[in-house]
Design a protein around this motif. Structure first.
Motif, PDB file in Angstrom:
ATOM      1  N   HIS A 109     -15.579  -0.174   3.059  1.00  0.00           N
ATOM      2  CA  HIS A 109     -14.747   0.437   2.009  1.00  0.00           C
ATOM      3  C   HIS A 109     -15.661   1.140   0.999  1.00  0.00           C
ATOM      4  CE1 HIS A 109     -11.334  -1.886   3.577  1.00  0.00           C
ATOM      5  NE2 HIS A 109     -12.158  -2.924   3.612  1.00  0.00           N
ATOM      6  N   ASP A 112     -14.710   1.844  -2.771  1.00  0.00           N
ATOM      7  CA  ASP A 112     -14.245   0.738  -3.600  1.00  0.00           C
ATOM      8  C   ASP A 112     -15.393   0.065  -4.355  1.00  0.00           C
ATOM      9  OD1 ASP A 112     -11.844   1.353  -2.413  1.00  0.00           O
ATOM     10  OD2 ASP A 112     -11.840  -0.385  -1.069  1.00  0.00           O
ATOM     11  N   SER A 145      -1.520  -6.241 -13.326  1.00  0.00           N
ATOM     12  CA  SER A 145      -1.664  -6.748 -11.966  1.00  0.00           C
ATOM     13  C   SER A 145      -2.506  -8.017 -11.973  1.00  0.00           C
ATOM     14  CB  SER A 145      -2.354  -5.709 -11.071  1.00  0.00           C
ATOM     15  OG  SER A 145      -3.747  -5.684 -11.348  1.00  0.00           O
ATOM     16  N   ASP A 147      -4.788  -8.031  -9.451  1.00  0.00           N
ATOM     17  CA  ASP A 147      -5.727  -7.523  -8.447  1.00  0.00           C
ATOM     18  C   ASP A 147      -7.173  -7.885  -8.763  1.00  0.00           C
ATOM     19  OD1 ASP A 147      -3.571  -6.415  -7.151  1.00  0.00           O
ATOM     20  OD2 ASP A 147      -3.897  -4.393  -7.944  1.00  0.00           O
ATOM     21  N   TYR A 187     -10.723   0.670 -12.160  1.00  0.00           N
ATOM     22  CA  TYR A 187      -9.408   0.344 -11.598  1.00  0.00           C
ATOM     23  C   TYR A 187      -8.364   1.335 -12.099  1.00  0.00           C
ATOM     24  CZ  TYR A 187      -5.206  -2.351 -10.459  1.00  0.00           C
ATOM     25  OH  TYR A 187      -3.977  -2.748  -9.968  1.00  0.00           O
ATOM     26  N   LYS A 192     -10.157   0.802  -5.945  1.00  0.00           N
ATOM     27  CA  LYS A 192      -9.760  -0.552  -5.583  1.00  0.00           C
ATOM     28  C   LYS A 192     -10.942  -1.496  -5.781  1.00  0.00           C
ATOM     29  CE  LYS A 192      -7.572  -3.206  -1.845  1.00  0.00           C
ATOM     30  NZ  LYS A 192      -6.416  -3.613  -2.650  1.00  0.00           N
ATOM     31  N   ARG A 194     -12.503  -5.060  -4.578  1.00  0.00           N
ATOM     32  CA  ARG A 194     -12.449  -6.084  -3.527  1.00  0.00           C
ATOM     33  C   ARG A 194     -13.434  -7.203  -3.874  1.00  0.00           C
ATOM     34  NH1 ARG A 194      -9.720  -4.007   0.965  1.00  0.00           N
ATOM     35  NH2 ARG A 194      -9.399  -1.746   0.837  1.00  0.00           N
ATOM     36  N   ARG A 240       1.693   2.638  -9.226  1.00  0.00           N
ATOM     37  CA  ARG A 240       0.758   2.130  -8.225  1.00  0.00           C
ATOM     38  C   ARG A 240       1.194   0.765  -7.713  1.00  0.00           C
ATOM     39  NH1 ARG A 240      -5.354   0.857  -9.869  1.00  0.00           N
ATOM     40  NH2 ARG A 240      -5.119   2.951 -10.772  1.00  0.00           N
ATOM     41  N   HIS A 244       2.162   0.184  -3.784  1.00  0.00           N
ATOM     42  CA  HIS A 244       1.340  -0.670  -2.921  1.00  0.00           C
ATOM     43  C   HIS A 244       1.877  -2.093  -2.795  1.00  0.00           C
ATOM     44  CE1 HIS A 244      -1.685   2.456  -2.603  1.00  0.00           C
ATOM     45  NE2 HIS A 244      -1.632   2.616  -3.903  1.00  0.00           N
TER      46      HIS A 244
END
Length: 245
Positions: A109, A112, A145, A147, A187, A192, A194, A240, A244
């Motif tokens: 990725h 990211d 989020s 995330d 972000y 993204k 991870r 977003r 997603h």
């Protein structure tokens, strides 16, 4: 991918050689940003630079904070045309055994931000643990989020070009607030994040440059700024989230 390591350092003369020697088997350049360290640390860095051709020292004239050092190291990485930089601390708290996993996920990725999700030992100071919980709460609000599992660990692979664009666009925090702010703002820009679980060690008698009063004050100011920045980005962040799932 064209990779390197970046290490911010301030007065960690006793651990930097161990950290560097653990990275040498990867045969990647190691950019160390000396954040106005003491003479012992400068001597240790000079010895490492003389001994290992992979070591590249960036020297800041005065102590500007961790964020200033990381920014300087990333600028050197960009100047040398590296695409990705793995940031690791100089104090040997990060588990170097996880480095292959970081590079592998970054290769899968490349656009990211790859970050460690810390697994702490029993020596983590209680005040730091509480502070992390408070920051996690605010980062969830600022990104609308869950995330971002952790935003404070300085063990991560940056996509260099995107990171330098952000550093050039925004005046980011220069001390311990840097790691949090750059992750939230990347972000916001659609990058993204991870995570890789990784062990973090708090050695008994270890030296920390986290100032309970100053850094917590700066982090609080940063969260206030990010909260209001989130408000006008709210439609985009919600879109977003809905897109997603």
């Amino acid at each position: 991918m064209h990779n390197c390591f970046v290490i911010p350092i301030y007065n960690h003369h006793d651990t930097i050689a161990t950290t560097v020697e653990a990275l040498l088997p990867y045969q990647l350049p190691i950019i160390i940003a000396d954040d106005g360290s003491d003479s012992q640390t400068k001597q240790a860095l000079q010895q490492l630079g003389s001994r290992y051709t992979l070591v590249d020292i960036v020297t800041l004239a005065r102590n500007g904070g961790k964020g200033a050092a990381v920014s300087a190291a990333l600028r050197r990485a960009a100047a040398r045309s590296f695409s990705h930089a793995l940031q690791i601390d100089a104090d040997a708290q990060h588990d170097v055994n996880d480095i292959p996993a970081f590079w592998q996920l970054a290769a899968q990725h490349p656009d990211d931000l790859i970050s460690g999700a810390p697994l702490y030992d029993e020596y983590m100071p209680r005040s730091r643990r509480i502070g992390r919980h408070i920051t996690h709460f605010w980062v969830n609000i600022e990104t609308l989020s869950r995330d971002i599992r952790d935003s404070m660990l300085g063990y991560r692979v940056y996509p260099v070009a995107a990171s330098i664009r952000l550093i050039d666009q925004v005046q980011l925090g220069q001390r311990m607030d840097f790691d949090i702010e750059i992750m939230v703002r990347l972000y916001w820009q659609g990058i993204k994040v991870r995570f890789i679980p990784t062990r973090v060690i708090y050695p008994q008698g270890g030296r920390s440059h986290f100032s309970l009063l100053q850094d917590n004050w700066l982090i609080s100011k940063m969260h206030t700024k990010l909260f209001f920045g989130m408000l006008w980005r709210m439609p985009l962040l919600l879109k977003r989230k809905w897109t997603h799932g």
